[in-house]
Design an enzyme around this catalytic site. Structure first.
Site, PDB file in Angstrom:
ATOM      1  N   ASP A   8     -17.599  70.184  66.829  1.00 34.27           N
ATOM      2  CA  ASP A   8     -17.285  70.250  65.267  1.00 34.27           C
ATOM      3  C   ASP A   8     -18.639  70.286  64.693  1.00 34.27           C
ATOM      4  O   ASP A   8     -19.792  69.988  65.353  1.00 34.27           O
ATOM      5  CB  ASP A   8     -16.217  69.152  64.829  1.00 34.27           C
ATOM      6  N   ASP A  10     -19.352  69.704  60.578  1.00 33.72           N
ATOM      7  CA  ASP A  10     -19.489  68.459  59.962  1.00 33.72           C
ATOM      8  C   ASP A  10     -19.055  67.103  60.144  1.00 33.72           C
ATOM      9  O   ASP A  10     -18.040  66.922  60.507  1.00 33.72           O
ATOM     10  CB  ASP A  10     -18.711  68.887  58.580  1.00 33.72           C
ATOM     11  N   GLU A  17     -21.050  66.216  55.353  1.00 39.19           N
ATOM     12  CA  GLU A  17     -20.095  65.928  54.149  1.00 39.19           C
ATOM     13  C   GLU A  17     -20.959  65.147  53.014  1.00 39.19           C
ATOM     14  O   GLU A  17     -20.748  65.232  51.920  1.00 39.19           O
ATOM     15  CB  GLU A  17     -18.905  65.244  54.576  1.00 39.19           C
ATOM     16  N   GLY A  51     -11.232  72.893  54.868  1.00 41.98           N
ATOM     17  CA  GLY A  51     -11.953  74.123  54.318  1.00 41.98           C
ATOM     18  C   GLY A  51     -12.139  73.781  53.063  1.00 41.98           C
ATOM     19  O   GLY A  51     -11.333  72.922  52.019  1.00 41.98           O
ATOM     20  N   GLY A  52     -13.408  74.131  52.779  1.00 38.37           N
ATOM     21  CA  GLY A  52     -13.848  73.727  51.393  1.00 38.37           C
ATOM     22  C   GLY A  52     -13.154  74.747  50.009  1.00 38.37           C
ATOM     23  O   GLY A  52     -12.944  74.043  49.111  1.00 38.37           O
ATOM     24  N   LYS A  53     -12.561  75.943  50.347  1.00 40.55           N
ATOM     25  CA  LYS A  53     -11.952  76.428  49.307  1.00 40.55           C
ATOM     26  C   LYS A  53     -10.880  75.831  48.976  1.00 40.55           C
ATOM     27  O   LYS A  53     -10.142  75.450  48.252  1.00 40.55           O
ATOM     28  CB  LYS A  53     -11.853  78.007  49.578  1.00 40.55           C
ATOM     29  N   GLU A  54     -10.206  75.612  50.398  1.00 41.11           N
ATOM     30  CA  GLU A  54      -8.812  74.919  50.242  1.00 41.11           C
ATOM     31  C   GLU A  54      -8.879  73.596  49.370  1.00 41.11           C
ATOM     32  O   GLU A  54      -8.038  72.986  48.690  1.00 41.11           O
ATOM     33  CB  GLU A  54      -8.133  74.715  51.605  1.00 41.11           C
ATOM     34  N   LYS A  85     -21.799  77.088  46.245  1.00 40.92           N
ATOM     35  CA  LYS A  85     -21.864  75.970  46.932  1.00 40.92           C
ATOM     36  C   LYS A  85     -22.541  76.426  48.434  1.00 40.92           C
ATOM     37  O   LYS A  85     -23.368  75.351  48.837  1.00 40.92           O
ATOM     38  CB  LYS A  85     -20.530  75.302  47.032  1.00 40.92           C
TER      39      LYS A  85
END
Length: 252
Positions: A8, A10, A17, A51-54, A85
């Site tokens: 992974d 992050d 994060e 997910g960032g958008k989520e 971002k």
């Protein structure tokens, strides 16, 4: 038999994060004039969403008073905020603001030299993941990586297994030949649902997560001058390091 190490991004490659994504989100919100500033506590809760958008959409669903779209299209406003971002995040990486976590560069180098395939599977944006990986492992080993699977390349994000199923398919490996390194409950669940053995290296926001199916849980991967501590699972570490021999032992 060829093996594969899939990491992974992050919280595994770097503590991205806390030091990267949270900082970049808040800078983007301020720059775009959005009345949002996430605290570390708020962000820790939002990390349950992959997910960032989520993540941003989940926040907006709970805070209808925040008009991100300003009368326009919400999806487009979310995409624009996330794009800015991501740009800020890459700038932070390139400035050296996100040092690699202990043992990551060492283990990647050892695995590559031992003939393992090495890849990264993440729900973060492709450009962001590539920037972190390049920064953490160095250009020479970055060029030897077998794949970076990231962002919206699969329809369902972690804890769904899709990103890991895609990765092992593209790498041409069976589940019995793969070890994943994760740091969160969502990521570990994704690996488990894909039928993959996984090592968990807990990070800032995941110390309270539970990892019932992990093959091994450690505080970090370890360096010669910074030994790793086994938090759960068999102590397969030689010299207090998660190394290729330890990964081989977990596959057996």
């Amino acid at each position: 038999m060829t093996r594969a190490l899939v990491l992974d991004c992050d919280g595994v490659l770097a503590d991205t994060e806390r030091d990267g994504h949270l900082v970049a989100f808040n800078r983007a919100f301020a720059e775009l004039g959005h009345p949002i500033e996430w605290s570390a506590t708020e962000y820790a809760a939002l990390l349950r969403v992959g997910g960032g958008k989520e993540r941003l959409k989940a926040y907006l669903a709970e805070h209808p008073e925040v008009d991100l779209a300003r009368g326009g299209d919400l999806d487009e406003a979310v995409r624009a905020a996330h794009l800015r971002k991501s740009e800020i995040y890459v700038e932070l990486v390139e400035q050296g603001a996100l040092p690699g976590r202990p043992g990551v560069r060492r283990l990647v180098h050892e695995a590559l030299d031992a003939g393992w395939q090495v890849a990264v599977a993440s729900t973060s944006a492709q450009r962001s993941v590539e920037a972190v990986l390049r920064s953490v492992v160095g250009e020479e080993d970055y060029a030897r990586v077998a794949g970076v699977f990231a962002g919206d390349v699969v329809p369902a994000k972690k804890p769904a297994p899709d990103i890991y199923l895609l990765a092992i398919d593209r790498l041409g490996r069976s589940p019995e030949e793969v070890v994943v390194v994760e740091d969160s409950a969502a990521g570990a669940t994704a690996a488990s649902r894909a039928g993959l053995r996984h090592v968990v290296t807990v990070s800032t926001f995941t110390t309270e997560d539970e990892f019932p199916d992990a093959s091994l849980v450690v505080d970090h991967l370890g360096e010669p001058d910074l030994p790793a501590t086994v938090l759960a699972g068999p102590d397969v570490l030689s010299d207090k390091l998660v190394d290729v021999a330890a990964l081989e032992a977990l596959l057996r």
